[in-house]
Design a protein around this motif. Structure first.
Motif, PDB file in Angstrom:
ATOM      1  N   TYR A  39       0.842  -1.200   0.000  1.00 19.06           N
ATOM      2  CA  TYR A  39       0.000   0.000   0.000  1.00 19.06           C
ATOM      3  C   TYR A  39       0.877   1.250   0.000  1.00 19.06           C
ATOM      4  CZ  TYR A  39      -3.637   3.238   1.714  1.00 19.06           C
ATOM      5  OH  TYR A  39      -4.506   4.285   1.875  1.00 19.06           O
ATOM      6  N   ALA A  40       1.873   1.272   0.861  1.00 12.92           N
ATOM      7  CA  ALA A  40       2.766   2.431   0.952  1.00 12.92           C
ATOM      8  C   ALA A  40       3.538   2.633  -0.350  1.00 12.92           C
ATOM      9  CB  ALA A  40       3.733   2.262   2.122  1.00 12.92           C
ATOM     10  N   GLN A  44       3.240   5.929  -2.788  1.00  7.77           N
ATOM     11  CA  GLN A  44       4.447   6.702  -3.080  1.00  7.77           C
ATOM     12  C   GLN A  44       4.648   6.852  -4.582  1.00  7.77           C
ATOM     13  OE1 GLN A  44       6.323   8.400  -0.946  1.00  7.77           O
ATOM     14  NE2 GLN A  44       7.638   9.149  -2.572  1.00  7.77           N
ATOM     15  N   VAL A  45       4.459   5.769  -5.323  1.00  8.31           N
ATOM     16  CA  VAL A  45       4.598   5.819  -6.786  1.00  8.31           C
ATOM     17  C   VAL A  45       3.571   6.785  -7.369  1.00  8.31           C
ATOM     18  CG1 VAL A  45       4.313   4.492  -8.915  1.00  8.31           C
ATOM     19  CG2 VAL A  45       5.665   3.559  -7.046  1.00  8.31           C
ATOM     20  N   GLU A  46       2.322   6.699  -6.914  1.00  6.09           N
ATOM     21  CA  GLU A  46       1.281   7.599  -7.403  1.00  6.09           C
ATOM     22  C   GLU A  46       1.638   9.059  -7.130  1.00  6.09           C
ATOM     23  OE1 GLU A  46      -2.252   6.231  -5.433  1.00  6.09           O
ATOM     24  OE2 GLU A  46      -2.536   4.566  -6.836  1.00  6.09           O
ATOM     25  N   GLU A  52       5.592  14.441 -11.019  1.00  3.72           N
ATOM     26  CA  GLU A  52       6.322  14.467 -12.291  1.00  3.72           C
ATOM     27  C   GLU A  52       5.442  15.012 -13.405  1.00  3.72           C
ATOM     28  OE1 GLU A  52       7.612  10.902 -15.007  1.00  3.72           O
ATOM     29  OE2 GLU A  52       9.052  11.107 -13.352  1.00  3.72           O
ATOM     30  N   ASN A  53       4.197  14.607 -13.442  1.00  2.00           N
ATOM     31  CA  ASN A  53       3.273  15.072 -14.490  1.00  2.00           C
ATOM     32  C   ASN A  53       2.957  16.558 -14.350  1.00  2.00           C
ATOM     33  OD1 ASN A  53       3.112  12.564 -15.718  1.00  2.00           O
ATOM     34  ND2 ASN A  53       1.330  11.931 -14.538  1.00  2.00           N
TER      35      ASN A  53
END
Length: 56
Positions: A39-40, A44-46, A52-53
């Motif tokens: 979950y973490a 974090q990736v999201e 970045e976007n």
């Protein structure tokens, strides 16, 4: 997949806090350490992809 990881004392405390927070958020069920780590990582990736976007 199974793996063994080594956590610092602080990381272990944070993992336990995260397990409790996820459990409370989802209605009180048991949250495994593996689920909490996954979950973490997902969150974090999201967050990093979103940042970045926005910078593009």
């Amino acid at each position: 997949m199974r793996m063994t990881i080594t956590l610092s004392f602080d990381a272990k405390e944070n993992l336990e806090k995260l397990q409790k927070l996820i459990s409370e958020e989802t209605g009180g069920g048991r949250v495994t350490q593996g689920f909490a780590i996954g979950y973490a990582l997902k969150k974090q990736v999201e967050q990093m992809e979103s940042k970045e976007n926005k910078e593009k």
